[in-house]
Design an enzyme around this catalytic site. Structure first.
Site: not given
Ligand code: 5RP
Length: 224
Positions: A28-29, A83, A94-97, A103, A121
């Site tokens: 995702t992203g 990432v 990860k997990g900004g989105g 994930e 990154k």
């Protein structure tokens, strides 16, 4: 070149790993969006995609890629995802989105985890930005108190509900010297679904888009 150009370069570079008959895990992203754009040219050779979020599922469906339920397969051949940060051991944040839990599940199912990134990154110590944690709503205050004990500054990410119906707490000002230990500690707090530290299951390959072209970091070579 803009950051978007580098994201596109990284997304496109991952396409060469897509081979006939494969099941593709899709992250995702914004970086992975470019990978999805390119995947349409390979849609007739793959078996389908296991998607990590509703937004990626919608993008994949739009270009005619069949979505495979993660419960219907034992593995994905490759998992391609962006990432927020990665270190020299290919451990990641990860997990900004806000898609970190799905994930992480797909990363666990992946024969090969290919992370795609621009140079912003790459970090020497994880924790430069923030560390996302998916939490069940009723546990928010308790989890925030527990996260403070680990040394960071946790903040509820306002107006975000994950695809699983949960909330995100972002932990700021961490310097993560022992990522596997911190991943285990945060995952053991009651009410935490998962933390966005991918240390126990790092990437196998990072494709890094730079001014010099694509640089490939391969897990075995960088393991210390
Ligand atoms: C979503 C993620 C993303 O992969 C990560 O935030 C990178 O996003 P982008 O490619 O937009 O920079 O972990 O939960």
């Amino acid at each position: 070149m803009t950051w978007n150009d580098f994201k596109k370069m990284a997304g496109m570079a991952a396409l060469e790993y897509v081979k006939e008959g494969m099941i593709i895990g899709v992250g995702t992203g914004s970086t992975v969006s470019y990978f999805i754009d390119g995947l349409k040219y390979k849609k007739n050779i793959i078996r389908g995609a296991v998607s990590s979020s509703i937004s990626s599922t919608n993008k994949l469906r739009k270009i005619g890629i069949s979505i495979i339920d993660s419960n219907d397969v034992d593995y994905v051949d490759i998992y391609v995802d962006g990432v927020d940060e990665f270190n020299k051991n290919l451990m990641m944040i990860k997990g900004g989105g806000a898609a970190l839990t799905r994930e992480k599940v797909i990363a666990g199912m992946a024969k090969k985890f290919i992370a795609i990134a621009d140079e912003s990154k790459k970090v020497s110590i994880l924790g430069k930005s923030s560390l996302p944690v998916e939490v069940i709503p009723m546990a928010k205050s308790y989890v925030i108190r527990e996260l403070k004990k680990l040394g960071g500054i946790p903040r509820h990410r306002k107006h975000v509900v994950t695809d699983n119906g949960n909330i995100i707490v972002d932990v700021y000002h961490l310097k993560i010297f022992n990522p596997t230990l911190l991943e285990d500690k945060i995952n053991s707090i009651a009410g935490v679904i998962t933390v966005g530290l991918f240390a126990n299951r790092p990437a196998d390959i990072v494709l890094l888009a730079t001014h010099r072209g694509i640089e490939r970091f391969i897990y075995d070579e960088y393991k210390s």
